[in-house]
Design an enzyme around this catalytic site. Structure first.
Site: not given
Ligand code: WQD
Length: 339
Positions: A10, A12, A31-32, A124-125, A148, A152, A230, A293
Protein backbone atom coordinates in the site's frame (compact mmCIF):
# COMPACT_ATOMS: atom_id res chain seq x y z
CA UNK A 1 15.41 -7.24 12.88
CA UNK A 2 13.07 -9.47 10.84
CA UNK A 3 9.85 -7.58 10.42
CA UNK A 4 6.50 -8.74 9.05
CA UNK A 5 4.82 -5.87 7.21
CA UNK A 6 1.12 -6.47 6.58
CA UNK A 7 -0.34 -4.33 3.80
CA UNK A 8 3.19 -3.65 2.58
CA UNK A 9 2.09 -3.00 -1.01
CA UNK A 10 0.00 0.00 0.00
CA UNK A 11 0.84 3.71 -0.02
CA UNK A 12 2.34 3.94 3.48
CA UNK A 13 3.40 0.30 3.55
CA UNK A 14 5.55 0.55 0.42
CA UNK A 15 7.24 3.72 1.62
CA UNK A 16 7.95 2.09 5.00
CA UNK A 17 9.39 -0.98 3.25
CA UNK A 18 11.93 1.27 1.47
CA UNK A 19 13.06 2.84 4.75
CA UNK A 20 13.19 -0.53 6.57
CA UNK A 21 15.24 -2.17 3.79
CA UNK A 22 17.61 0.78 3.49
CA UNK A 23 18.16 0.63 7.25
CA UNK A 24 19.28 -2.98 6.79
CA UNK A 25 16.27 -4.83 8.17
CA UNK A 26 15.04 -8.14 6.78
CA UNK A 27 11.36 -7.82 5.89
CA UNK A 28 8.57 -10.26 5.06
CA UNK A 29 5.57 -8.73 3.29
CA UNK A 30 1.96 -9.85 3.29
CA UNK A 31 -0.72 -8.25 1.13
CA UNK A 32 -3.94 -9.38 -0.59
CA UNK A 33 -3.85 -6.53 -3.16
CA UNK A 34 -7.43 -5.54 -2.30
CA UNK A 35 -6.34 -1.90 -2.40
CA UNK A 36 -2.83 -2.05 -3.88
CA UNK A 37 -0.86 -3.43 -6.81
CA UNK A 38 2.05 -5.89 -6.89
CA UNK A 39 3.88 -3.38 -9.10
CA UNK A 40 4.53 -1.28 -5.98
CA UNK A 41 6.59 -4.15 -4.53
CA UNK A 42 8.60 -4.44 -7.75
CA UNK A 43 9.30 -0.71 -7.48
CA UNK A 44 10.42 -1.06 -3.83
CA UNK A 45 12.95 -3.67 -4.96
CA UNK A 46 14.09 -1.36 -7.75
CA UNK A 47 14.60 1.60 -5.39
CA UNK A 48 16.43 -0.38 -2.72
CA UNK A 49 18.13 -3.09 -4.76
CA UNK A 50 17.03 -5.48 -2.02
CA UNK A 51 14.83 -8.53 -2.10
CA UNK A 52 12.31 -9.82 0.40
CA UNK A 53 9.83 -12.66 0.90
CA UNK A 54 6.26 -11.94 -0.14
CA UNK A 55 3.05 -13.79 0.74
CA UNK A 56 -0.13 -12.95 -1.15
CA UNK A 57 -2.60 -13.68 1.61
CA UNK A 58 -5.60 -12.34 3.44
CA UNK A 59 -5.61 -11.36 7.10
CA UNK A 60 -8.68 -13.57 7.54
CA UNK A 61 -6.72 -16.67 6.48
CA UNK A 62 -5.36 -18.10 9.75
CA UNK A 63 -3.49 -20.89 7.96
CA UNK A 64 -1.70 -18.32 5.78
CA UNK A 65 -0.79 -16.23 8.84
CA UNK A 66 0.51 -19.32 10.70
CA UNK A 67 2.57 -20.31 7.63
CA UNK A 68 4.30 -16.93 7.64
CA UNK A 69 5.25 -17.21 11.32
CA UNK A 70 6.29 -20.86 10.92
CA UNK A 71 8.53 -20.12 7.92
CA UNK A 72 10.12 -16.90 9.22
CA UNK A 73 11.73 -15.85 12.50
CA UNK A 74 9.55 -12.74 12.82
CA UNK A 75 10.58 -10.41 15.67
CA UNK A 76 8.00 -7.68 15.19
CA UNK A 77 4.99 -6.80 13.06
CA UNK A 78 4.13 -3.50 11.39
CA UNK A 79 0.40 -3.74 10.72
CA UNK A 80 -0.90 -1.58 7.85
CA UNK A 81 -3.38 -3.99 6.28
CA UNK A 82 -6.91 -2.64 6.45
CA UNK A 83 -9.66 -0.88 4.54
CA UNK A 84 -9.45 2.89 4.96
CA UNK A 85 -12.13 4.85 3.13
CA UNK A 86 -14.39 6.74 5.54
CA UNK A 87 -17.34 7.08 3.16
CA UNK A 88 -17.13 3.45 2.01
CA UNK A 89 -17.08 2.31 5.66
CA UNK A 90 -20.46 4.03 6.20
CA UNK A 91 -21.93 2.13 3.22
CA UNK A 92 -20.26 -1.20 4.07
CA UNK A 93 -19.80 -1.39 7.88
CA UNK A 94 -19.78 -5.22 8.10
CA UNK A 95 -17.08 -5.47 5.43
CA UNK A 96 -14.99 -2.95 7.39
CA UNK A 97 -15.48 -4.62 10.79
CA UNK A 98 -14.77 -8.05 9.30
CA UNK A 99 -11.68 -6.95 7.43
CA UNK A 100 -10.19 -4.57 9.96
CA UNK A 101 -11.24 -6.11 13.30
CA UNK A 102 -11.56 -9.85 12.60
CA UNK A 103 -8.42 -9.65 10.45
CA UNK A 104 -6.47 -7.96 13.23
CA UNK A 105 -7.77 -10.42 15.85
CA UNK A 106 -6.52 -13.31 13.68
CA UNK A 107 -3.15 -11.59 13.29
CA UNK A 108 -2.80 -11.04 17.05
CA UNK A 109 -3.85 -14.66 17.73
CA UNK A 110 -1.27 -16.02 15.29
CA UNK A 111 1.42 -13.72 16.71
CA UNK A 112 0.60 -14.87 20.23
CA UNK A 113 0.72 -18.57 19.31
CA UNK A 114 4.13 -18.05 17.72
CA UNK A 115 5.56 -15.97 20.56
CA UNK A 116 5.72 -12.71 18.57
CA UNK A 117 4.77 -9.91 20.95
CA UNK A 118 5.86 -6.68 19.28
CA UNK A 119 3.53 -4.72 17.02
CA UNK A 120 3.41 -1.22 15.52
CA UNK A 121 -0.18 -0.41 14.59
CA UNK A 122 -1.38 2.02 11.92
CA UNK A 123 -4.02 4.11 13.67
CA UNK A 124 -5.44 7.49 12.71
CA UNK A 125 -6.20 10.97 14.02
CA UNK A 126 -9.78 10.10 13.21
CA UNK A 127 -9.96 8.51 16.70
CA UNK A 128 -10.14 12.03 18.13
CA UNK A 129 -13.33 12.86 16.25
CA UNK A 130 -14.14 16.56 16.62
CA UNK A 131 -11.24 17.65 18.88
CA UNK A 132 -12.06 20.06 21.73
CA UNK A 133 -9.14 22.23 20.60
CA UNK A 134 -5.99 22.10 18.44
CA UNK A 135 -3.17 21.13 18.44
CA UNK A 136 -4.22 17.63 19.47
CA UNK A 137 -2.37 15.72 22.22
CA UNK A 138 -2.46 11.95 22.80
CA UNK A 139 -4.42 12.36 26.06
CA UNK A 140 -7.35 14.06 24.32
CA UNK A 141 -10.78 12.39 24.46
CA UNK A 142 -11.37 9.65 21.87
CA UNK A 143 -14.57 9.61 19.87
CA UNK A 144 -15.16 8.45 16.31
CA UNK A 145 -18.03 9.12 13.96
CA UNK A 146 -17.77 6.42 11.29
CA UNK A 147 -17.16 2.65 11.08
CA UNK A 148 -13.64 3.16 9.69
CA UNK A 149 -12.70 5.30 12.69
CA UNK A 150 -14.43 2.81 15.01
CA UNK A 151 -12.24 -0.02 13.68
CA UNK A 152 -9.13 2.02 14.50
CA UNK A 153 -10.37 2.86 18.01
CA UNK A 154 -11.55 -0.70 18.68
CA UNK A 155 -8.19 -2.10 17.57
CA UNK A 156 -6.39 0.29 19.93
CA UNK A 157 -8.58 -1.01 22.78
CA UNK A 158 -8.05 -4.65 21.77
CA UNK A 159 -4.29 -4.13 21.82
CA UNK A 160 -4.53 -2.39 25.20
CA UNK A 161 -6.35 -5.43 26.62
CA UNK A 162 -3.74 -7.77 25.10
CA UNK A 163 -1.02 -5.86 26.95
CA UNK A 164 -3.02 -5.95 30.21
CA UNK A 165 -3.33 -9.74 29.87
CA UNK A 166 0.32 -10.26 28.95
CA UNK A 167 2.68 -7.41 29.91
CA UNK A 168 5.44 -8.94 27.80
CA UNK A 169 3.73 -7.43 24.73
CA UNK A 170 5.10 -4.22 23.28
CA UNK A 171 2.51 -2.22 21.33
CA UNK A 172 3.18 1.11 19.61
CA UNK A 173 0.11 2.90 18.26
CA UNK A 174 0.86 5.54 15.61
CA UNK A 175 -2.02 7.94 15.02
CA UNK A 176 -1.44 9.30 11.50
CA UNK A 177 -2.65 12.71 10.48
CA UNK A 178 -2.83 13.32 6.71
CA UNK A 179 -0.11 11.47 4.79
CA UNK A 180 0.69 12.86 1.32
CA UNK A 181 3.65 13.10 -1.07
CA UNK A 182 5.82 10.32 -2.51
CA UNK A 183 9.33 8.90 -2.53
CA UNK A 184 11.74 11.32 -4.28
CA UNK A 185 12.40 8.75 -7.03
CA UNK A 186 8.82 9.13 -8.27
CA UNK A 187 8.65 5.32 -8.49
CA UNK A 188 6.22 4.80 -5.61
CA UNK A 189 3.35 7.00 -4.48
CA UNK A 190 -0.34 7.27 -3.68
CA UNK A 191 -2.43 5.27 -6.16
CA UNK A 192 -6.09 5.63 -5.10
CA UNK A 193 -8.64 3.41 -6.78
CA UNK A 194 -10.99 5.44 -9.00
CA UNK A 195 -11.80 9.04 -8.09
CA UNK A 196 -9.71 10.03 -5.05
CA UNK A 197 -11.58 10.61 -1.79
CA UNK A 198 -8.69 12.54 -0.32
CA UNK A 199 -7.74 16.11 -1.13
CA UNK A 200 -4.17 15.81 -2.25
CA UNK A 201 -4.35 13.02 -4.83
CA UNK A 202 -7.38 14.87 -6.18
CA UNK A 203 -5.28 18.04 -6.52
CA UNK A 204 -2.43 16.21 -8.27
CA UNK A 205 -4.89 14.65 -10.72
CA UNK A 206 -6.40 18.06 -11.50
CA UNK A 207 -2.84 19.33 -11.96
CA UNK A 208 -2.11 16.56 -14.46
CA UNK A 209 -5.37 17.13 -16.32
CA UNK A 210 -6.78 13.74 -15.36
CA UNK A 211 -9.58 15.49 -13.44
CA UNK A 212 -11.14 18.79 -14.42
CA UNK A 213 -11.83 20.70 -11.25
CA UNK A 214 -11.42 20.36 -7.50
CA UNK A 215 -14.56 20.62 -5.40
CA UNK A 216 -13.75 22.48 -2.20
CA UNK A 217 -16.03 21.02 0.45
CA UNK A 218 -17.21 24.19 2.18
CA UNK A 219 -15.61 27.58 2.83
CA UNK A 220 -17.72 28.49 5.86
CA UNK A 221 -15.72 26.70 8.56
CA UNK A 222 -14.39 28.73 11.53
CA UNK A 223 -10.88 28.79 10.01
CA UNK A 224 -8.75 31.64 8.61
CA UNK A 225 -10.02 31.24 5.03
CA UNK A 226 -13.15 29.20 5.82
CA UNK A 227 -11.82 25.92 4.38
CA UNK A 228 -10.83 22.82 6.34
CA UNK A 229 -7.42 22.76 8.06
CA UNK A 230 -5.40 19.54 8.31
CA UNK A 231 -1.90 18.40 9.32
CA UNK A 232 -0.37 17.13 6.08
CA UNK A 233 2.71 14.98 6.64
CA UNK A 234 5.18 13.69 4.04
CA UNK A 235 4.76 9.93 3.65
CA UNK A 236 8.53 9.43 3.99
CA UNK A 237 8.46 11.23 7.36
CA UNK A 238 5.62 8.92 8.34
CA UNK A 239 7.61 5.89 7.19
CA UNK A 240 10.57 7.03 9.29
CA UNK A 241 8.28 7.24 12.34
CA UNK A 242 7.71 3.47 11.98
CA UNK A 243 11.43 2.80 12.19
CA UNK A 244 11.64 4.87 15.37
CA UNK A 245 8.59 3.02 16.72
CA UNK A 246 10.26 -0.35 16.07
CA UNK A 247 13.44 0.80 17.83
CA UNK A 248 11.33 1.91 20.79
CA UNK A 249 9.37 -1.35 20.76
CA UNK A 250 12.57 -3.41 20.79
CA UNK A 251 13.52 -1.95 24.18
CA UNK A 252 10.13 -1.54 25.84
CA UNK A 253 7.02 -3.38 26.98
CA UNK A 254 3.47 -2.13 27.37
CA UNK A 255 1.51 0.17 25.08
CA UNK A 256 2.23 3.71 23.90
CA UNK A 257 0.35 6.11 21.63
CA UNK A 258 1.89 8.75 19.37
CA UNK A 259 0.50 11.48 17.14
CA UNK A 260 2.44 11.44 13.89
CA UNK A 261 1.99 14.85 12.33
CA UNK A 262 4.04 17.97 11.61
CA UNK A 263 2.22 20.12 14.17
CA UNK A 264 1.30 22.60 11.41
CA UNK A 265 -2.13 22.93 9.83
CA UNK A 266 -2.82 24.00 6.26
CA UNK A 267 -6.23 24.86 4.80
CA UNK A 268 -7.57 23.44 1.56
CA UNK A 269 -6.98 26.72 -0.26
CA UNK A 270 -3.47 27.02 1.19
CA UNK A 271 -2.71 23.56 -0.20
CA UNK A 272 -4.06 24.56 -3.61
CA UNK A 273 -1.98 27.73 -3.63
CA UNK A 274 1.17 25.93 -2.44
CA UNK A 275 0.78 23.27 -5.13
CA UNK A 276 0.27 25.91 -7.85
CA UNK A 277 3.27 27.95 -6.65
CA UNK A 278 5.61 24.96 -6.52
CA UNK A 279 4.53 23.15 -9.67
CA UNK A 280 3.46 26.10 -11.84
CA UNK A 281 0.24 24.19 -12.56
CA UNK A 282 -3.24 25.64 -12.21
CA UNK A 283 -5.84 23.99 -10.00
CA UNK A 284 -9.35 24.97 -11.06
CA UNK A 285 -11.81 24.66 -8.19
CA UNK A 286 -15.33 25.45 -7.13
CA UNK A 287 -16.66 25.75 -3.60
CA UNK A 288 -19.49 23.30 -2.90
CA UNK A 289 -21.33 22.19 0.25
CA UNK A 290 -19.48 20.79 3.22
CA UNK A 291 -18.82 17.02 3.14
CA UNK A 292 -20.87 15.30 5.88
CA UNK A 293 -18.72 14.29 8.84
CA UNK A 294 -15.85 16.69 8.08
CA UNK A 295 -14.39 18.74 10.91
CA UNK A 296 -12.99 22.28 10.75
CA UNK A 297 -9.48 21.84 12.10
CA UNK A 298 -7.26 18.87 12.91
CA UNK A 299 -3.53 19.09 13.52
CA UNK A 300 -1.12 17.38 15.90
CA UNK A 301 0.96 18.34 18.86
CA UNK A 302 3.90 16.06 17.92
CA UNK A 303 5.90 16.76 21.10
CA UNK A 304 5.53 13.25 22.56
CA UNK A 305 6.88 11.50 19.45
CA UNK A 306 9.80 13.92 19.46
CA UNK A 307 10.53 13.37 23.16
CA UNK A 308 9.96 9.60 23.41
CA UNK A 309 10.72 8.31 19.91
CA UNK A 310 13.23 10.95 18.91
CA UNK A 311 11.16 11.49 15.75
CA UNK A 312 9.97 14.68 14.10
CA UNK A 313 8.88 15.54 10.58
CA UNK A 314 11.70 16.78 8.36
CA UNK A 315 9.89 17.60 5.10
CA UNK A 316 7.80 20.69 4.48
CA UNK A 317 4.91 21.54 2.17
CA UNK A 318 7.31 22.25 -0.70
CA UNK A 319 8.74 18.72 -0.75
CA UNK A 320 5.27 17.24 -0.28
CA UNK A 321 3.99 19.10 -3.34
CA UNK A 322 7.08 18.53 -5.47
CA UNK A 323 7.34 14.80 -4.69
CA UNK A 324 3.61 14.18 -5.19
CA UNK A 325 3.72 16.01 -8.52
CA UNK A 326 6.73 14.01 -9.70
CA UNK A 327 4.94 10.72 -8.88
CA UNK A 328 1.77 11.87 -10.69
CA UNK A 329 3.72 13.08 -13.73
CA UNK A 330 5.75 9.87 -13.99
CA UNK A 331 2.73 7.65 -13.32
CA UNK A 332 -0.37 9.36 -14.79
CA UNK A 333 -2.38 6.13 -14.38
CA UNK A 334 -0.71 5.08 -11.11
CA UNK A 335 0.63 1.52 -11.01
CA UNK A 336 -0.41 -0.44 -14.04
CA UNK A 337 0.32 -4.10 -13.33
CA UNK A 338 2.76 -4.24 -16.19
CA UNK A 339 3.42 -7.97 -16.01
C1 WQD B 1 -8.84 16.95 3.80
C2 WQD B 1 -9.54 18.29 3.65
C3 WQD B 1 -11.88 18.11 3.18
C4 WQD B 1 -11.34 16.24 -0.77
C5 WQD B 1 -9.28 11.31 5.90
C6 WQD B 1 -9.63 10.26 6.91
C7 WQD B 1 -8.42 9.95 7.75
C8 WQD B 1 -7.27 9.56 6.84
C9 WQD B 1 -6.97 10.70 5.89
C10 WQD B 1 -7.16 7.19 6.49
C11 WQD B 1 -10.91 18.34 4.33
C12 WQD B 1 -11.15 18.73 2.00
C13 WQD B 1 -11.13 16.79 0.48
C14 WQD B 1 -11.88 17.03 -1.82
C15 WQD B 1 -11.96 18.91 -0.32
N1 WQD B 1 -7.58 8.39 6.11
N2 WQD B 1 -11.43 18.12 0.69
N3 WQD B 1 -12.17 18.34 -1.54
O1 WQD B 1 -10.94 13.88 5.72
O2 WQD B 1 -8.89 14.97 6.81
O3 WQD B 1 -8.97 12.49 6.57
O4 WQD B 1 -8.17 10.91 5.12
O5 WQD B 1 -6.44 6.91 7.41
O6 WQD B 1 -8.73 8.88 8.62
O7 WQD B 1 -10.63 10.77 7.76
O8 WQD B 1 -8.69 13.91 4.55
O9 WQD B 1 -7.98 14.50 2.26
O10 WQD B 1 -10.34 13.61 2.63
O11 WQD B 1 -9.76 15.93 3.41
O12 WQD B 1 -12.24 20.09 -0.11
O13 WQD B 1 -12.12 16.57 -2.98
O14 WQD B 1 -9.77 18.53 2.27
O15 WQD B 1 -13.13 18.76 3.41
O16 WQD B 1 -11.08 19.66 4.84
P1 WQD B 1 -9.47 13.90 5.95
P2 WQD B 1 -9.20 14.43 3.13
Amino acid sequence: MKILVTGGAGFIGSHTLVELLEQGNEVVVMDNFINSKEESLRRVKKITGKDFRFYQADMLDTAALDKIFEENEIEAVVHFAGLKAVGESCDQPIRYYTNNITGTLKLIDSMSRHGVKKIVFSSSATVYGQPKEVPIREDFPLKTSNPYGETKLMTERILSDVVKADPEWSVVILRYFNPIGAHSSGLIGEDPKGIPNNLFPYITQVGSGKLQRLRVFGDDYPTPDGTGVRDYIHVVDLAQAHLKALEYSAKSQGIEYFNIGTGKGYSVLEMVKAYEAITGKTIAYEVVDRRPGDIAECYADPAKAQKVLGWSAKYGIEEMCRDADRWQTMNPEGYKDEH
